[in-house]
Design an enzyme around this catalytic site. Structure first.
Site, PDB file in Angstrom:
ATOM      1  CG  HIS A 150      -0.563 -19.816  26.585  1.00 15.96           C
ATOM      2  ND1 HIS A 150       0.792 -20.202  26.406  1.00 15.96           N
ATOM      3  CD2 HIS A 150      -0.811 -18.693  25.972  1.00 15.96           C
ATOM      4  CE1 HIS A 150       1.257 -18.978  25.905  1.00 15.96           C
ATOM      5  NE2 HIS A 150       0.107 -18.054  25.732  1.00 15.96           N
ATOM      6  CG  HIS A 199       0.243 -26.736  23.710  1.00 19.71           C
ATOM      7  ND1 HIS A 199       1.094 -27.657  24.363  1.00 19.71           N
ATOM      8  CD2 HIS A 199       0.253 -25.465  24.009  1.00 19.71           C
ATOM      9  CE1 HIS A 199       1.706 -26.350  25.106  1.00 19.71           C
ATOM     10  NE2 HIS A 199       1.301 -25.246  24.820  1.00 19.71           N
TER      11      HIS A 199
END
Length: 237
Positions: A150, A199
């Site tokens: 992303h 993440h």
């Protein structure tokens, strides 16, 4: 020491801005390689864990700071780096370029975005880093963790779109606006990925550095192609 004539002639032909961008690309790639090395050695764990836990209520890793409203906002921001939003945005800009008769720019943009996506998937497959397991994930995830897809694709797509659109506007303020907005969006997407616990912070840093390097490299190639008449000329102010 006197600079050799060949080097002097080369530096005289290359614009200062181009040299600066090349140095930034080199710095970003150096930072990415450094993160890869530290990640493989396991030296990033303390850094990653400290930042990830700082975004959680002390004593309760399942509760992110800020409450439900902030979590909802972060999910909205993280969607800006998702494949659906980025694809729709890219197709919209491609349609705009085609309507303006910029077919070469549209083709170049499509290749640049697809190339960035392939690069992201390639590195994820290569490193196969597990996702964080310290906190619950705020959104569903299915791929590897390093680098953050992303974050990287937000940087690749938004910055690439920004530099391509900036080429069509001769006003410096508009160009700065395009690039600044793209950078803010890429930063927001990366922060949201860490906040949502999907993440490690180093994943996001790697995605940002590699994505920025790719976008700036795209700009350099566009300038090179323009000078050879292979792509639409940049609008001057």
């Amino acid at each position: 020491m006197q600079v050799p004539q060949t080097i002097r002639r080369l530096t005289e032909r290359v614009e200062t801005l181009t040299i600066v961008v090349i140095l930034i690309v080199a710095g970003a790639l150096w930072a990415f390689v450094g993160l890869v090395d530290e990640m493989i050695e396991g030296d990033l764990h303390a850094f990653d864990e400290a930042i990830l836990m700082a975004l959680r209520v002390p004593g309760d890793p399942s509760d992110a700071i800020g409450g439900p409203q902030v979590e909802t906002a972060m999910r909205d921001l993280t969607a800006l780096g998702g494949i659906t939003v980025l694809t729709l945005l890219t197709l919209s800009v491609l349609a705009y370029l085609l309507l303006r008769g910029k077919r070469a720019s549209a083709l170049f943009l499509a290749v640049a975005i697809v190339g960035g996506q392939l690069l992201s998937h390639g590195f994820k497959t290569l490193f196969s880093r597990p996702r964080p397991d310290l906190v619950p994930h705020g959104v569903d995830v299915a791929t590897a963790s390093f680098p953050s897809g992303h974050s990287m694709m937000a940087a690749v797509t938004y910055l690439t779109l920004a530099v391509m659109l900036a080429r069509l506007d001769g006003h410096t303020k508009v160009r700065v606006f395009f690039v600044s907005l793209a950078a803010i969006l890429a930063l927001a997407v990366g922060v949201s990925r860490v906040y949502l616990g999907v993440h490690w912070p180093s994943d996001v840093l790697a995605g940002w550095t590699l994505g920025a390097a790719w976008a700036l490299l795209v700009w350099l190639i566009a300038r090179w192609l323009e000078r050879r008449g292979r792509i639409d000329r940049e609008t001057s102010g």
